[in-house]
Design an enzyme around this catalytic site. Structure first.
Site, short mmCIF file in Angstrom:
data_model
loop_
_atom_site.label_atom_id
_atom_site.label_comp_id
_atom_site.label_asym_id
_atom_site.label_seq_id
_atom_site.Cartn_x
_atom_site.Cartn_y
_atom_site.Cartn_z
N ARG A 120 0.84 -1.19 0.00
CA ARG A 120 0.00 0.00 0.00
C ARG A 120 0.88 1.25 0.00
O ARG A 120 2.07 1.17 0.25
CB ARG A 120 -0.96 0.00 1.20
N ASN A 158 -4.75 8.39 4.05
CA ASN A 158 -4.63 7.63 5.30
C ASN A 158 -3.19 7.66 5.78
O ASN A 158 -2.28 7.36 5.00
CB ASN A 158 -5.05 6.16 5.09
N GLU A 159 -3.00 8.07 7.00
CA GLU A 159 -1.66 8.09 7.60
C GLU A 159 -0.62 8.52 6.57
O GLU A 159 0.30 7.75 6.23
CB GLU A 159 -1.32 6.72 8.20
N GLU A 316 -7.68 5.85 15.34
CA GLU A 316 -7.48 4.40 15.30
C GLU A 316 -6.79 3.95 16.57
O GLU A 316 -5.91 4.65 17.07
CB GLU A 316 -6.57 3.98 14.13
N TRP A 324 1.48 -6.27 13.16
CA TRP A 324 2.69 -5.79 12.46
C TRP A 324 3.91 -5.70 13.37
O TRP A 324 4.93 -5.17 12.97
CB TRP A 324 2.41 -4.45 11.78
N GLU A 364 -3.87 -7.99 6.78
CA GLU A 364 -4.25 -7.66 8.15
C GLU A 364 -5.26 -8.64 8.73
O GLU A 364 -6.01 -8.31 9.65
CB GLU A 364 -4.77 -6.22 8.18
N LYS A 365 -5.26 -9.88 8.19
CA LYS A 365 -6.29 -10.82 8.65
C LYS A 365 -6.11 -11.23 10.10
O LYS A 365 -7.05 -11.69 10.73
CB LYS A 365 -6.39 -12.04 7.72
N PHE A 366 -4.91 -11.04 10.65
CA PHE A 366 -4.73 -11.38 12.07
C PHE A 366 -4.69 -10.15 12.98
O PHE A 366 -4.19 -10.20 14.10
CB PHE A 366 -3.50 -12.27 12.26
N HIS A 367 -5.18 -9.03 12.45
CA HIS A 367 -5.29 -7.81 13.29
C HIS A 367 -6.62 -7.87 14.01
O HIS A 367 -7.64 -8.25 13.43
CB HIS A 367 -5.24 -6.58 12.38
C1 GAL Z 1 -2.69 1.88 10.63
C2 GAL Z 1 -3.48 2.03 9.34
C3 GAL Z 1 -4.64 1.07 9.24
C4 GAL Z 1 -4.23 -0.30 9.69
C5 GAL Z 1 -3.68 -0.22 11.08
C6 GAL Z 1 -3.29 -1.56 11.65
O1 GAL Z 1 -1.38 2.26 10.44
O2 GAL Z 1 -3.95 3.34 9.20
O3 GAL Z 1 -5.08 1.05 7.90
O4 GAL Z 1 -3.27 -0.79 8.81
O5 GAL Z 1 -2.54 0.59 11.08
O6 GAL Z 1 -2.76 -1.44 12.94
#
Ligand code: GAL
Length: 686
Positions: A120, A158-159, A316, A324, A364-367
């Site tokens: 991304r 985003n960010e 967020e 991550w 991000e399936k394990f977030h």
């Molecule tokens: C942020 C991001 C989100 C998601 C999140 C996961 O950095 O804006 O899209 O990836 O982290 O922790």
């Protein structure tokens, strides 16, 4: 309401109570799931959702085709259910067709290689091609939804700069040169600022200047610093270009989600903040740090600093583990509420999480998410519903402001300069110093306002200046004026060393602060990792101060007008001052010339705060990540005392009023069970 740079009133984010929300990515799910989602959102009390954050390839599947059917349907569904929309412009990640047709938008890293699509944010912030396509999309989205009653907030990209904070490509190099020409006017003045006489680096024309790519030896620090400034400005200019398109179609407030966090320091948010209609931040607990909860406190207070003390939005956070970090630690019962309440206690008026429903596919399936893979028959979902109900009970604190009369000066610019290569010690990091000073104030139970070195410092009884390596004359004068007017300041080592151009201030360290601090040092004596020095505190200075050994740094310091408060007993400089105190005008300036132990610094700050007459929100408790966190938010009508008990024991706090979490009145003594959170609307008798 403040004025924007366009001379129009700045739109305010207005919400009824504390907003509870999340990122929602319905494009990953079918319409049947959307209906269930919205039903569950209502069950949990979710009232603000961010959508279309990564929507580009869905709403514009090919260059000349837009398809808003799904977005229309989702916005209608949310609106019909009373859920407000935080609408993403969708430009964060370019669709594959764009990078295929225009590979020149791809970012280049410092070794000169290109980073490919497939992840991304694979775009160069200076690319006119990317900007052109992105702004066309923004125009379409803003035209379509600019006046939609569901839209409460605009979420630009985003960010920004999370992955593409620095690009080294030829397009960026050209933009960098224009930025430099504007800044310096002549190549001679750039040569002076960068000190290019050194190592035969003198430029004769602008075209010779490139981005600071990887070099064999270390590069030019002036070039590196300006490149960091440029890169931050470049992304800010990108933000402005999206915002200005939105403005033409909508009077809804515009923002983007900052990343005020220990591991990301790409952007100088002090220059970004005035451009936001409301400040929003993303924050995740970072288990790579020794004390993740302390960093959360720091980030929340720094975000409020960026908001100039006004309420801000937590855009967020994670309801559980992220995905991550090397080891992604889940939250134990009660931890999410404590995390969230730390943000609210420090000024957040919205609590949003990434993301609504845990993805089944993708990176991000394990977030964690509000709705976990396990579904709603889970402790996780029940805790989310409880959080929603808790935030509803706190709605009345919305709009109130945190009271703080301790300032901590923090500068991204100084951090960039001091954390470069070839410094006296690679173990000395200004961000670590900022955290250490902040933690000392927090553990002393003080309420902190983070400020930029350009801020108005009047009104603060105590000002902490941790490792402010780069300081301009005007910034140094502001601090001196505040002390002369009566403030107490604590400056820590490796401060005041260089000017705006990263040029050492000659005549003795700590350069810009020698007069204020009444000291002069001739040479740095940094320590090897693990080495320690014992300190001897002088006279009354020894009272009540834990005498743990000092580490990392010492200097051959001579007082000129300052009084010596502690000296080294051993090490390379026995008998030399380690801590000094100077009377300056009506105020007092302390210099801490070494890395004190955390308990020593906490005790010292406690003592200085009390001498400065700074009040704590509450007394006589053990503060910190294994203790209690206390802060106060005040509105025109009420004051609210927040108590977050991180410890394993119940605590009691003196308070009178009405407790909002348990909905009970408090008469003199508030009992806060281990791990619990309480918020008292204080009775004026308190
Ligand atoms: C942020 C991001 C989100 C998601 C999140 C996961 O950095 O804006 O899209 O990836 O982290 O922790």
């Amino acid at each position: 309401m403040t004025q924007t740079d366009l001379g129009r009133p700045r739109p305010e984010f207005v919400h009824n109570g504390i907003a509870f929300g999340c990122d929602y990515n319905p494009e990953q799910w079918s319409p049947e799931v959307w209906a269930e989602d919205v039903r569950l959102m209502r069950e949990a009390g979710v009232d603000l959702v961010a959508i279309n954050i990564f929507g580009w390839s869905n709403v514009q599947p090919s260059p000349d085709r837009y398809n808003f059917d799904d977005l229309d349907a989702v916005i209608t569904l949310l609106h019909d259910n009373g859920i407000r929309v935080n609408l993403g412009t969708g430009t964060s990640s370019a669709p594959p067709w764009l990078s295929t047709q225009h590979p020149e938008i791809l970012p280049m890293v410092s070794d000169g290689t290109t980073r490919y699509p497939g992840g991304r944010q694979a775009w160069c912030p200076s690319s006119p091609v990317f900007r052109d396509y992105a702004l066309r999309l923004v125009e379409k989205v803003a035209e379509r939804y600019g006046n939609h009653p569901a839209v409460a907030l605009w979420h630009v990209s985003n960010e920004l700069g999370c992955h593409n904070g620095r690009c080294y490509c030829p397009t960026t190099a050209a933009a960098f040169r224009s930025w430099l020409e504007k800044k310096y006017g002549s190549i001679d003045s750039l040569n002076r600022a960068w000190g290019t006489s050194f190592w035969s680096q003198r430029y004769s024309t602008w075209s010779e200047i490139d981005t600071p790519k990887l070099t064999l030896s270390s590069g030019n620090p002036g070039q590196a610093l300006d490149f960091q400034r440029f890169s931050s400005d470049e992304l800010l200019s990108y933000y402005r270009s999206e915002r200005d398109v939105i403005r033409r179609h909508s009077s809804v407030p515009v923002t983007t989600n900052f990343m005020v966090a220990a591991h990301i320091d790409n952007l100088d948010y002090w220059s970004w903040a005035p451009e936001m209609d409301v400040i929003a931040n993303d924050h995740y607990l970072d288990h790579r740090l020794p004390d993740p909860a302390a960093e959360l406190n720091f980030a929340a207070d720094l975000t409020r600093g960026l908001a100039n003390g006004e309420p801000w939005l937590l855009m967020e956070q994670a309801t559980g583990a992220v995905n991550w970090q090397p080891h992604n630690i889940a939250k134990v019962p009660g931890e999410m509420v404590r995390n969230v309440m730390t943000h609210v206690a420090r000024g957040a008026d919205a609590v949003c999480s990434f993301q609504w429903r845990a993805s089944l596919q993708g990176s991000e399936k394990f977030h964690s998410a509000l709705v976990p893979h396990a579904g709603t028959d889970s402790a996780h979902w029940r805790s989310v519903v409880e959080l929603g109900a808790l935030l509803d009970r706190l709605d009345e604190v919305q709009g109130s402001r945190v009271v703080a009369d301790v300032a901590v000066i923090f500068s991204w610019e100084s951090t960039w300069a001091s954390d470069g290569a070839n410094m006296p010690s690679q173990s000395v990091k200004s961000l670590d110093q900022a955290h250490a000073a902040y933690n000392a104030a927090r553990d002393a139970g003080l309420s902190v306002q983070m400020v930029s070195p350009d801020s108005d410092l009047s009104g603060y009884g105590l000002i902490l200046v941790p490792g402010l390596y780069l300081v301009t004359d005007a910034q140094a004068a502001r601090l001196a004026d505040a002390v002369a007017a009566g403030a107490h300041a604590v400056v820590t080592y490796f401060s005041g060393i260089v000017d705006h151009d990263d040029r050492v201030r000659p005549g003795g360290y700590p350069g810009a602060f020698t007069e204020l601090l009444g000291v002069r040092s001739e040479e740095f004596f940094p320590l090897m990792p693990g080495d320690q020095m014992q300190l001897e505190w002088v006279g009354t200075a020894s009272t009540g101060i834990a005498n743990s050994p000092a580490t990392l740094w010492s200097e051959n310091l001579h007082p000129t007008t300052a009084e010596v408060m502690a000296t080294y007993v051993d090490g390379q400089l026995p008998g030399v001052p380690a801590v000094t105190l100077n009377s300056f005008g009506n105020g007092h300036a302390w210099y801490v010339a070494t890395e004190l132990g955390a308990d020593t610094l906490r005790d010292l700050i406690t003592r200085i705060a009390s001498e400065a007459g700074v009040k704590r929100p509450s007394d006589a408790l053990r503060f910190g990540s294994d203790g209690v966190e206390i802060s106060r938010r005040v509105s025109a009508e009420h004051s609210y005392l927040f108590v977050i008990n991180h410890s394993k024991e119940d605590v009691t706090v003196a308070s009178i009023g009405y407790e909002l979490v348990t909905e009970t009145s408090v008469d003199n003594t508030l009992r806060v069970p281990a791990g619990a959170v309480r918020v008292v609307r204080e009775d004026s008798r308190a």
